[in-house]
Design a protein around this motif. Structure first.
Motif, PDB file in Angstrom:
ATOM      1  N   ASP A  73      10.973   3.174  -2.216  1.00 38.15           N
ATOM      2  CA  ASP A  73      11.191   4.616  -2.557  1.00 38.15           C
ATOM      3  C   ASP A  73       9.982   5.106  -3.446  1.00 38.15           C
ATOM      4  N   ARG A  74       9.007   4.241  -4.041  1.00 37.30           N
ATOM      5  CA  ARG A  74       7.637   4.742  -4.833  1.00 37.30           C
ATOM      6  C   ARG A  74       6.618   4.438  -2.989  1.00 37.30           C
ATOM      7  N   THR A  75       6.813   3.616  -2.318  1.00 41.03           N
ATOM      8  CA  THR A  75       6.037   3.404  -1.329  1.00 41.03           C
ATOM      9  C   THR A  75       5.933   3.857  -0.203  1.00 41.03           C
ATOM     10  N   GLY A  76       6.923   4.317   0.464  1.00 46.31           N
ATOM     11  CA  GLY A  76       7.389   5.079   1.335  1.00 46.31           C
ATOM     12  C   GLY A  76       7.759   4.105   2.957  1.00 46.31           C
ATOM     13  N   SER A  77       6.972   2.755   2.891  1.00 46.61           N
ATOM     14  CA  SER A  77       7.577   1.736   4.042  1.00 46.61           C
ATOM     15  C   SER A  77       7.943   0.812   2.650  1.00 46.61           C
ATOM     16  N   ASP A  78       9.088   0.040   3.796  1.00 49.37           N
ATOM     17  CA  ASP A  78       9.591  -0.956   3.478  1.00 49.37           C
ATOM     18  C   ASP A  78       9.292  -2.453   4.010  1.00 49.37           C
ATOM     19  N   LEU A  79       9.565  -3.316   3.132  1.00 52.53           N
ATOM     20  CA  LEU A  79       8.409  -4.285   3.135  1.00 52.53           C
ATOM     21  C   LEU A  79      10.239  -5.788   3.873  1.00 52.53           C
TER      22      LEU A  79
ATOM     23  N   PRO B 239       0.832  -1.359  -0.198  1.00 51.56           N
ATOM     24  CA  PRO B 239      -0.335   0.150   0.170  1.00 51.56           C
ATOM     25  C   PRO B 239       0.687   1.343   0.212  1.00 51.56           C
ATOM     26  N   TYR B 240       0.507   2.303  -0.760  1.00 53.36           N
ATOM     27  CA  TYR B 240       1.183   3.725  -0.566  1.00 53.36           C
ATOM     28  C   TYR B 240       0.353   4.441  -0.908  1.00 53.36           C
ATOM     29  N   TYR B 241       1.089   5.441  -0.795  1.00 57.53           N
ATOM     30  CA  TYR B 241       0.634   7.045  -0.282  1.00 57.53           C
ATOM     31  C   TYR B 241       1.150   6.742   1.637  1.00 57.53           C
ATOM     32  N   PHE B 242       0.463   6.693   2.197  1.00 60.78           N
ATOM     33  CA  PHE B 242       0.031   6.508   3.641  1.00 60.78           C
ATOM     34  C   PHE B 242       0.986   5.071   4.202  1.00 60.78           C
ATOM     35  N   GLY B 243       2.063   4.759   4.359  1.00 58.86           N
ATOM     36  CA  GLY B 243       2.195   3.477   4.514  1.00 58.86           C
ATOM     37  C   GLY B 243       1.944   3.207   6.359  1.00 58.86           C
ATOM     38  N   LEU B 244       2.371   1.347   6.572  1.00 56.94           N
ATOM     39  CA  LEU B 244       1.592   0.212   6.619  1.00 56.94           C
ATOM     40  C   LEU B 244       2.458   0.112   7.743  1.00 56.94           C
ATOM     41  N   PRO B 245       2.356   0.220   8.789  1.00 51.90           N
ATOM     42  CA  PRO B 245       2.979  -0.665  10.026  1.00 51.90           C
ATOM     43  C   PRO B 245       2.902  -1.453  10.117  1.00 51.90           C
ATOM     44  N   ALA B 246       4.040  -2.761   9.994  1.00 53.06           N
ATOM     45  CA  ALA B 246       4.787  -4.551  10.056  1.00 53.06           C
ATOM     46  C   ALA B 246       3.893  -5.031  10.197  1.00 53.06           C
ATOM     47  N   ALA B 247       3.257  -4.349  11.688  1.00 58.20           N
ATOM     48  CA  ALA B 247       1.245  -5.418  11.410  1.00 58.20           C
ATOM     49  C   ALA B 247       0.644  -5.296  10.982  1.00 58.20           C
ATOM     50  N   ALA B 248       0.852  -3.886  10.036  1.00 66.14           N
ATOM     51  CA  ALA B 248      -0.827  -3.672   9.025  1.00 66.14           C
ATOM     52  C   ALA B 248      -0.736  -4.330   7.593  1.00 66.14           C
ATOM     53  N   ALA B 249       0.231  -4.498   6.885  1.00 65.83           N
ATOM     54  CA  ALA B 249       1.038  -4.832   6.625  1.00 65.83           C
ATOM     55  C   ALA B 249       0.747  -5.948   6.284  1.00 65.83           C
ATOM     56  N   VAL B 250       2.113  -6.995   7.325  1.00 64.96           N
ATOM     57  CA  VAL B 250       0.830  -8.560   7.562  1.00 64.96           C
ATOM     58  C   VAL B 250      -0.342  -8.759   7.085  1.00 64.96           C
ATOM     59  N   ASP B 251      -1.238  -8.024   7.907  1.00 68.97           N
ATOM     60  CA  ASP B 251      -2.808  -7.880   7.399  1.00 68.97           C
ATOM     61  C   ASP B 251      -3.736  -7.523   6.239  1.00 68.97           C
TER      62      ASP B 251
END
Length: 297
Positions: free
Chosen positions: A137-143, A105-117
């Motif tokens: 570099d495009r999403t603003g958050s890292d997996l 998900p991009y624009y607002f990056g997700l914290p780790a737990a939310a990304a997994v969910d």
């Protein structure tokens, strides 16, 4: 599931901005005949962000029909709306695609737990295998390696990742975190010049833009590496390192990649949807000069 050398296929447009299906089919056939292991449509290089739902569906139909089972077809279904991701994924499955590529998900990056969910919900809602797409570099958050390991353990249908991070240690750490718990989980690098170091680090190959331009060179490198001819693989890698300069020629690298495909012999328009800019004569000359001198890095 995802191995070797794979291409995020450009979406060729006419000068009026509509999809040029005739040249798309010719380009797809060239990539298949060159021996690439898989083709991704509607990725970043394919301008997924710029097309309507109807255009995406038409392009999916064209890709599946043209490829006709000759190599793996992966469809990018990334979107800021989760239900739209699921809907396009269902269409890709019905059309006959082999797998999905889903960007974080991009624009607002997700914290780790939310990304997994997030990825677990999608994995439970779609039919096809999934390749994660990490492009911070495009999403603003890292997996991170830790997030990817958690996703891999919880979601058996998520079978790989494209790690587009310009730091091979990040990809290496993903391999070290995930492979022990999911040996079948594929780790691809999104940077063209990382093929050899990706493999040395325990990864499975690349999914990268220059495969649109010189697919035979990538296939030759992969074949040499697989056969233990490291010297030959390195020679190919040296040429690829020189070609990496193409990415820096135009403000948006997509336009430059289209110009390189044209310079390599396919007579296409370099039109790129916004925020792409019009290719200048100077940029075109520079790209042609880079292609003419593949050994300089």
């Amino acid at each position: 599931m995802f191995k070797g050398v794979n291409s995020p296929v450009i979406t060729i447009l006419k000068d009026d901005g509509t999809i040029d299906y005739a040249n798309m089919e010719q380009h797809m056939n060239h990539l298949v005949e060159a021996g690439l292991n898989g083709l991704l449509f509607l990725g970043s290089l394919g301008e997924f962000y710029a097309f309507s739902d109807a255009e995406r569906r038409a392009l999916i139909d064209c890709a599946v029909k043209t490829i006709a089972g000759r190599t793996q077809v992966v469809i990018g279904v990334g979107n800021t709306a989760e239900d739209e991701v699921v809907r396009l994924a269902a269409y890709a499955a019905e059309a006959g695609a082999d797998a999905l590529n889903i960007v974080s998900p991009y624009y607002f990056g997700l914290p780790a737990a939310a990304a997994v969910d997030y990825f677990e919900r999608i994995a439970n809602a779609v039919e096809l295998p999934i390749m994660l797409y990490n492009f911070p570099d495009r999403t603003g958050s890292d997996l991170s390696p830790e997030i990817v390991r958690e996703i891999a353990q919880r979601c058996p249908t998520i079978t790989g990742i494209k790690d587009t991070v310009d730091n091979i240690s990040h990809t290496r750490r993903i391999c070290q975190a995930v492979k022990p718990v999911r040996p079948d989980f594929s780790v691809l690098s999104g940077f063209d010049e990382y093929y050899i170091v990706n493999r040395i680090s325990g990864g499975d190959g690349v999914l990268c833009g220059l495969t649109n331009v010189v697919p035979e060179l990538f296939v030759k490198m992969h074949s040499a590496y697989e056969n233990g001819d490291i010297a030959a693989a390195v020679k190919c890698a040296e040429q690829i390192a020189g070609l990496m300069r193409i990415y820096a020629v135009t403000p948006l690298f997509i336009t430059g990649m289209k110009a390189a495909v044209r310079a390599a012999g396919l007579p296409i328009s370099t039109y790129t949807r916004a925020p792409g800019t019009v290719l200048t004569e100077a940029e075109d000359r520079e790209i042609r000069a880079i292609l003419a001198d593949r050994t300089v890095s």
